[in-house]
Write a protein that holds these residues in place. Sequence first.
Motif, PDB file in Angstrom:
ATOM      1  N   GLY A 258     -63.415 -65.506 -16.421  1.00  0.00           N
ATOM      2  CA  GLY A 258     -62.445 -65.382 -15.330  1.00  0.00           C
ATOM      3  C   GLY A 258     -61.375 -66.448 -15.410  1.00  0.00           C
ATOM      4  O   GLY A 258     -61.121 -67.164 -14.458  1.00  0.00           O
ATOM      5  N   THR A 260     -58.097 -66.292 -15.832  1.00  0.00           N
ATOM      6  CA  THR A 260     -56.799 -66.096 -15.182  1.00  0.00           C
ATOM      7  C   THR A 260     -57.043 -65.448 -13.828  1.00  0.00           C
ATOM      8  O   THR A 260     -57.759 -64.457 -13.742  1.00  0.00           O
ATOM      9  N   ASP A 261     -56.487 -66.008 -12.795  1.00  0.00           N
ATOM     10  CA  ASP A 261     -56.766 -65.449 -11.483  1.00  0.00           C
ATOM     11  C   ASP A 261     -55.720 -64.411 -11.088  1.00  0.00           C
ATOM     12  O   ASP A 261     -54.803 -64.104 -11.836  1.00  0.00           O
ATOM     13  N   HIS A 265     -52.279 -67.535 -12.209  1.00  0.00           N
ATOM     14  CA  HIS A 265     -52.519 -68.934 -12.538  1.00  0.00           C
ATOM     15  C   HIS A 265     -53.578 -68.989 -13.619  1.00  0.00           C
ATOM     16  O   HIS A 265     -54.551 -68.231 -13.577  1.00  0.00           O
ATOM     17  N   SER A 266     -53.405 -69.907 -14.546  1.00  0.00           N
ATOM     18  CA  SER A 266     -54.456 -70.079 -15.540  1.00  0.00           C
ATOM     19  C   SER A 266     -55.519 -70.997 -14.963  1.00  0.00           C
ATOM     20  O   SER A 266     -55.682 -72.126 -15.364  1.00  0.00           O
ATOM     21  N   GLN A 267     -56.208 -70.499 -13.950  1.00  0.00           N
ATOM     22  CA  GLN A 267     -57.288 -71.272 -13.340  1.00  0.00           C
ATOM     23  C   GLN A 267     -58.307 -71.584 -14.424  1.00  0.00           C
ATOM     24  O   GLN A 267     -58.809 -70.678 -15.087  1.00  0.00           O
TER      25      GLN A 267
ATOM     26  N   GLY B 258     -56.520 -69.457  -5.421  1.00  0.00           N
ATOM     27  CA  GLY B 258     -56.878 -68.557  -6.526  1.00  0.00           C
ATOM     28  C   GLY B 258     -58.311 -68.104  -6.442  1.00  0.00           C
ATOM     29  O   GLY B 258     -59.052 -68.240  -7.399  1.00  0.00           O
ATOM     30  N   THR B 260     -59.685 -65.108  -6.109  1.00  0.00           N
ATOM     31  CA  THR B 260     -60.132 -63.881  -6.775  1.00  0.00           C
ATOM     32  C   THR B 260     -59.490 -63.844  -8.148  1.00  0.00           C
ATOM     33  O   THR B 260     -58.280 -64.012  -8.277  1.00  0.00           O
ATOM     34  N   ASP B 261     -60.275 -63.617  -9.169  1.00  0.00           N
ATOM     35  CA  ASP B 261     -59.691 -63.649 -10.500  1.00  0.00           C
ATOM     36  C   ASP B 261     -59.250 -62.263 -10.943  1.00  0.00           C
ATOM     37  O   ASP B 261     -59.376 -61.287 -10.210  1.00  0.00           O
ATOM     38  N   ALA B 262     -58.728 -62.197 -12.156  1.00  0.00           N
ATOM     39  CA  ALA B 262     -58.122 -60.963 -12.660  1.00  0.00           C
ATOM     40  C   ALA B 262     -59.139 -59.828 -12.769  1.00  0.00           C
ATOM     41  O   ALA B 262     -58.778 -58.657 -12.795  1.00  0.00           O
ATOM     42  N   PHE B 263     -60.414 -60.167 -12.806  1.00  0.00           N
ATOM     43  CA  PHE B 263     -61.444 -59.148 -12.966  1.00  0.00           C
ATOM     44  C   PHE B 263     -61.999 -58.722 -11.619  1.00  0.00           C
ATOM     45  O   PHE B 263     -62.939 -57.945 -11.544  1.00  0.00           O
ATOM     46  N   HIS B 265     -63.535 -60.620  -9.712  1.00  0.00           N
ATOM     47  CA  HIS B 265     -64.656 -61.459  -9.328  1.00  0.00           C
ATOM     48  C   HIS B 265     -64.198 -62.401  -8.231  1.00  0.00           C
ATOM     49  O   HIS B 265     -63.095 -62.912  -8.289  1.00  0.00           O
ATOM     50  N   GLN B 267     -64.288 -65.405  -7.831  1.00  0.00           N
ATOM     51  CA  GLN B 267     -64.485 -66.743  -8.396  1.00  0.00           C
ATOM     52  C   GLN B 267     -64.266 -67.751  -7.279  1.00  0.00           C
ATOM     53  O   GLN B 267     -63.226 -67.760  -6.632  1.00  0.00           O
ATOM     54  N   PRO B 273     -59.975 -77.212 -10.139  1.00  0.00           N
ATOM     55  CA  PRO B 273     -59.591 -76.234 -11.164  1.00  0.00           C
ATOM     56  C   PRO B 273     -58.183 -75.676 -10.936  1.00  0.00           C
ATOM     57  O   PRO B 273     -57.466 -75.374 -11.890  1.00  0.00           O
ATOM     58  N   GLY B 277     -55.337 -76.070 -13.753  1.00  0.00           N
ATOM     59  CA  GLY B 277     -54.593 -74.920 -14.277  1.00  0.00           C
ATOM     60  C   GLY B 277     -53.093 -75.136 -14.194  1.00  0.00           C
ATOM     61  O   GLY B 277     -52.333 -74.815 -15.113  1.00  0.00           O
ATOM     62  N   LYS B 281     -50.591 -75.358 -17.397  1.00  0.00           N
ATOM     63  CA  LYS B 281     -49.524 -74.375 -17.544  1.00  0.00           C
ATOM     64  C   LYS B 281     -48.147 -75.044 -17.583  1.00  0.00           C
ATOM     65  O   LYS B 281     -47.309 -74.733 -18.425  1.00  0.00           O
TER      66      LYS B 281
END
Lengths: 417, 417
Positions: A258, A260-261, A265-267, B258, B260-263, B265, B267, B273, B277, B281
């Motif tokens: 996980g 990238t959120d 953001h690149s959490q 952040g 909730t992540d891209a999937f 989840h 998180q 964190p 991030g 970045k």
Amino acid sequence: MGKGNLLYAQSGGVTAVINATASAVIQAARRHKVKVLAARNGILGALREDLIDTSKESIAAIRALAHTPGGAFGSCRYKLKSPDVDRAPYQRLIDVLRAHDVRWFLYNGGNDSADTAYKLSQIAADFGYPLACIGVPKTVDNDLAVTDCCPGFASAAKYTAVSVREAALDVAAMADTSTKVFVYEAMGRHAGWLAAAAGMAGSKPDDAPQIILFPERTFDEAAFLAKVKTTVARVGWCVVVASEGVRNAEGHFLAEAGSTDAFGHSQLGGVAPYLAGLVKKALSMKVHWALPDYLQRSARHLASATDLAHALAVGEAAVEYAMKGMNAVMPVIVRTPDAPYRWKIEAASLAKLANREKKLPKNFVRRDGYGITETARRYFAPLLRGEAPPPYRADGLPDYVVLKNIAVPRKLPAWVG
Amino acid sequence: MGKGNLLYAQSGGVTAVINATASAVIQAARRHKVKVLAARNGILGALREDLIDTSKESIAAIRALAHTPGGAFGSCRYKLKSPDVDRAPYQRLIDVLRAHDVRWFLYNGGNDSADTAYKLSQIAADFGYPLACIGVPKTVDNDLAVTDCCPGFASAAKYTAVSVREAALDVAAMADTSTKVFVYEAMGRHAGWLAAAAGMAGSKPDDAPQIILFPERTFDEAAFLAKVKTTVARVGWCVVVASEGVRNAEGHFLAEAGSTDAFGHSQLGGVAPYLAGLVKKALSMKVHWALPDYLQRSARHLASATDLAHALAVGEAAVEYAMKGMNAVMPVIVRTPDAPYRWKIEAASLAKLANREKKLPKNFVRRDGYGITETARRYFAPLLRGEAPPPYRADGLPDYVVLKNIAVPRKLPAWVG
């Protein structure tokens, strides 16, 4: 004059006790009237001819190194290519060593460093330059071959076990109305040594950690969630220790699942927040998680006295080996029978050590894959034994030393790497 | 017989030294030949008539409590409604106290607990039930009014400062080729007490932590990134300590930005964190981060000796107040002149304490908003002073005690809350 200087360099991730090894090296060399130069930022300092004159430091400062974490001269993550691929850096190293009359090179690190020290010893012989290369063990990963354990590991292991024990007491007290599941993330990308050490936090079946996730075992989400659920039902709460190296069936690190959120953001992930999210979503339980990161390898305040003794002994032995004219060896820790725990230092050939990785033994992991065995406990207990706290100042902070690190004047042109 | 029993309960988040207070309470009461009952899981145990008979514990176990973190009888997050809204729980409490001949109620907690103890003292008077209610201070948040500090805070503060100091030594050693920026997340959703204590890790301008982010200051992303960049350029690396309560200009917690992540989840976030991030970045620097969570409030192994002395003293004073017939008071810590640090215990009225929150003083935060002042240092130094390590076992773990916690037989019908 005449006998030459000794160069000491630190390599890779630092530990709570690598400076104790440095302290022992410098004190032993002083007894032999040999000057110790230190490479600033590891092997890079040798390549850059950025050397530190440790004879400018007081004996009090050198003694204080033994209770100071971090790397006093700087370390680096930099692996020399094989001399078959690029001989130039080795040539440069020989030039720098020759310019500063270095006859002994002590390289304090893990697998890569043992390999570099071994290759440098061969190249020096090719060049006809009289140099003894001694590897000195260090790594919280505990993955060096031959040696029973690696200085630095046991202190990180003690930190891990104590921290998990303490957090578990907190969780147990709060579970009725608050956090039911606590996830602790331990270092160890390739092997579960530190996660396994967390098992020392408890001894009875329902003691924390009730679940350890090892990188050696593929993560099974359904089985994990079922185990959390039954543990909470039975105990009232559950402590999970997860190695950062845990992977799923596809071979991906959970920690990167996980990364990238939703906001792009690149959490920066971690396996602990990932598992915490999983438990919260699937089981609707309140979850907390901790990720101590560098704290676990720099916690000199909680160093193991056994680890400290090892770190001092390998430093002292490395100098003795050098003075005896030994070459391409490393002092390693040998364990004699378990009870009572006894150990000694022996010389091992760098050729035997280089590029070999010691894995967590299969018989350290319980059959169900979630805990450690009695064999593991017998291995860990003496390593974690004993305390060696630093002195503290009146403001409550440990009295850690920062060296002057005075540079040796350069004699060569700048390195073009 | 005759004189009645004392009921002790723990409330809210536990600390490294709340059990030391419990130990002092039980030992002081034993000297007065008064039996101490403890409510299991805080006030809920009193409502459920789930009481523990501490007279079944050995004196050795009660003494060992003083070096054991967590909450020995269980705590809870449960706030009683005001009696104006719901009088039933107070009626139930009086019933339980009467059934077990409890004449003194010691409630060990923070603001909410002081409020509850105060209200209970009033209601008992209304009912004509002879009860003395004594609040006993405890909270790592350090936000109780009147008292100079709160038992539990100073040990968490010491843990924070020591951990940041140790991690900074690690980062400094590795920065040349590895991690340039390290972010440490400290507890403190509403006030930056623990983040401020991290400032004790260094004393010179470029010492770590070079940046502290307080919840009292709105997070300015551009200014933060600029400060990280110039710090790395000047020092070579940068340590950031962020309070979990840091908010952006819209008033949102960064830690939740952040979640909730891209999937998809959930998180579970954290401000560390998130900031890591951001730095990675925006500045393309290698970043590490740590989030010690419960470790910081349960680290009895690194408790402050001053904190331990406070925790013991408030426990003992609470019993003395009770025996003297005082009611609706709390023993608080009073600081007499700074140098040398001296303190004493005084009784403060619960009415004065209840529902008031002590904020981090404005003059503790440096003008630029990223560090602490000399005034703050004078406040923190004596609180962090002194070590009080627990005894350790042969396997390297602290010898923490787990009580038998034998229940008192119930006399009343079950509580229907």
